[in-house]
Design an enzyme around this catalytic site. Structure first.
Site, PDB file in Angstrom:
ATOM      1  N   PRO A  98       0.949  -0.980  -0.464  1.00 16.02           N
ATOM      2  CA  PRO A  98       0.261  -0.089   0.052  1.00 16.02           C
ATOM      3  C   PRO A  98       0.449   1.137  -0.066  1.00 16.02           C
ATOM      4  CG  PRO A  98      -0.833  -1.510   1.501  1.00 16.02           C
ATOM      5  CD  PRO A  98       0.243  -1.958   1.044  1.00 16.02           C
ATOM      6  N   GLY A 102       3.291   4.428   5.138  1.00 12.02           N
ATOM      7  CA  GLY A 102       4.481   3.988   6.062  1.00 12.02           C
ATOM      8  C   GLY A 102       5.038   2.596   5.928  1.00 12.02           C
ATOM      9  N   LEU A 103       4.729   1.719   5.070  1.00 10.31           N
ATOM     10  CA  LEU A 103       4.967   0.172   4.574  1.00 10.31           C
ATOM     11  C   LEU A 103       6.438   0.817   3.615  1.00 10.31           C
ATOM     12  CD1 LEU A 103       1.998  -1.268   5.027  1.00 10.31           C
ATOM     13  CD2 LEU A 103       3.297  -1.316   6.972  1.00 10.31           C
ATOM     14  N   GLY A 104       7.406   1.564   3.451  1.00  9.93           N
ATOM     15  CA  GLY A 104       8.268   1.515   2.437  1.00  9.93           C
ATOM     16  C   GLY A 104       8.395   1.022   0.714  1.00  9.93           C
ATOM     17  N   SER A 105       7.048   1.258   0.394  1.00 11.64           N
ATOM     18  CA  SER A 105       5.872   1.475  -0.909  1.00 11.64           C
ATOM     19  C   SER A 105       7.229   1.759  -1.684  1.00 11.64           C
ATOM     20  CB  SER A 105       5.111   1.514  -1.165  1.00 11.64           C
ATOM     21  OG  SER A 105       4.733   2.098  -2.424  1.00 11.64           O
ATOM     22  N   SER A 106       7.625   3.675  -1.718  1.00 13.49           N
ATOM     23  CA  SER A 106       8.690   4.687  -2.576  1.00 13.49           C
ATOM     24  C   SER A 106       9.822   3.677  -2.447  1.00 13.49           C
ATOM     25  CB  SER A 106       7.829   5.604  -1.466  1.00 13.49           C
ATOM     26  OG  SER A 106       8.742   6.133  -0.827  1.00 13.49           O
ATOM     27  N   ALA A 107      10.334   2.859  -1.626  1.00  9.90           N
ATOM     28  CA  ALA A 107      12.127   2.788  -1.007  1.00  9.90           C
ATOM     29  C   ALA A 107      12.050   1.232  -2.536  1.00  9.90           C
ATOM     30  CB  ALA A 107      12.299   2.638  -0.106  1.00  9.90           C
ATOM     31  N   ALA A 108      10.739   0.676  -2.001  1.00  8.35           N
ATOM     32  CA  ALA A 108      10.766  -1.160  -2.710  1.00  8.35           C
ATOM     33  C   ALA A 108      11.104  -0.437  -4.299  1.00  8.35           C
ATOM     34  CB  ALA A 108       9.250  -1.533  -1.915  1.00  8.35           C
ATOM     35  N   ASP A 150      14.152   2.608   4.624  1.00  8.04           N
ATOM     36  CA  ASP A 150      13.677   1.497   4.357  1.00  8.04           C
ATOM     37  C   ASP A 150      13.962   0.958   2.823  1.00  8.04           C
ATOM     38  OD1 ASP A 150      11.476   2.907   6.378  1.00  8.04           O
ATOM     39  OD2 ASP A 150      10.636   4.267   3.947  1.00  8.04           O
TER      40      ASP A 150
END
Ligand code: MEV
Length: 317
Positions: A98, A102-108, A150
């Protein structure tokens, strides 16, 4: 065709205190972003498809964007493409993480894209460089904001202890439940609020940070021993300290108490707070009950395993 994928993350302990140099513990989770690169003469295309990003197509040369929400992902992808001065490519991004929670989507997305694009262009970057370059890119897109946690978790996977330096920890996987309030949160605003509180009341806030840091330091040993009941107790303590820092919200509390009341060993905010996500540690065999209770409390709830694999090249599927 070259493809790579990278995981999202949760902060298990230590958010906010880490900004002032106290230790935090994060884990990569089994939700992933995937980037697929193809030659595409005369074009520079970014396409997305996935559970959380509605499909869109963007031609960077003509500047046409067909969906606003997905342009969030496109900012990171285009920054990676600029880094490599790339052209004549098509990049397809899929993500089950999502966004903006705060689950690191953009870093992933950044790490997967960087790994796929660099390999496609014939570079063989060591993981350390992938992490460093991705961190720099993420920070640039986010106007100077972004901890190295992240992008390091998306690259190396597993668990990381962050305290000025980033240190990998060899710990077993941990089954959790993530609850997403669906309420947008603003990391910059939450961090600024906590730091302002510290300026006003250093004698109160420094001991809170110290207690959070002590919790983070103890947690690794408890994960190693699989002492889940004590780990849950520390999650509850960390949550209370985050509430004391003012980053709680009604939506987060509802999910935290829904989880605890249906048998979670512990539950806390993960990330900056205000909105975004919380995590719960299920007791033996009660993961499904937790998910049902958290959904009833109007959260999006899903199982996640912390300690998962970092960036990897993918076969064409
Ligand atoms: C946000 O995901 C975590 C914070 O500790 C901020 C940071 O470490 O950059 C609140």
């Amino acid at each position: 065709m070259t493809a790579a994928s990278a995981p999202g993350k949760v902060i298990l302990f230590g958010e906010h205190a880490v900004v002032s140099g106290f230790p935090a513990l994060g884990g990569a989770i089994d939700l992933r972003a995937r980037a697929k690169v193809l030659d595409c003469p005369g074009k520079l295309l970014i396409e997305t498809e996935g559970l959380f990003v509605s499909g869109f197509s963007l031609d960077l040369l003509s500047g046409q964007v067909l969906c606003r929400q997905a342009s969030h992902a496109a900012r990171y992808v285009s920054a990676v493409l600029r880094e490599f001065d790339a052209s004549d490519l098509s990049i397809r991004i899929e993500s089950s993480i999502p966004p903006a929670s705060g689950l690191g989507s953009s870093a992933a997305i950044t790490v997967a894209c960087l790994a796929a694009v660099s390999r496609h262009l014939g570079h063989d970057l060591p993981a350390k460089e992938v992490a460093a370059l991705s961190h720099r890119i993420e920070k640039t897109v986010q106007n100077g904001l972004g901890s190295p946690m992240d992008t390091a978790l998306a690259t190396f996977g597993g668990y990381l202890r962050v305290c000025r330096q980033v240190e990998p920890l060899a710990l077993p996987p941990l089954q959790m439940v993530v609850g997403d309030t669906g309420k947008p949160h603003d990391t910059r605003q939450q961090v600024a609020g906590v730091q302002a509180l510290k300026e006003r009341y250093p004698d109160l806030v420094n001991p809170i940070f110290q207690a959070i840091g002590a919790i983070s330091s103890r947690a690794a040993g408890l994960i190693e021993e699989q002492n889940l009941s004590e780990l849950g107790a520390l999650m509850n303590a960390n949550h209370g300290l985050l509430e004391a820092l003012g980053v709680g919200s009604r939506e987060l509390s509802e999910l935290v108490y829904a989880a605890r009341n249906s048998g979670a060993l512990g539950a806390k905010i993960t990330g900056a707070g205000g909105g975004g996500c919380m995590i719960a540690l299920p007791g033996p065999g009660n993961g499904k009950a937790l998910i049902a209770a958290m959904r009833q409390a109007r959260g999006r709830a899903f199982p996640a395993v912390a300690g998962c694999e970092g960036v990897r090249m993918e076969a064409d599927t």
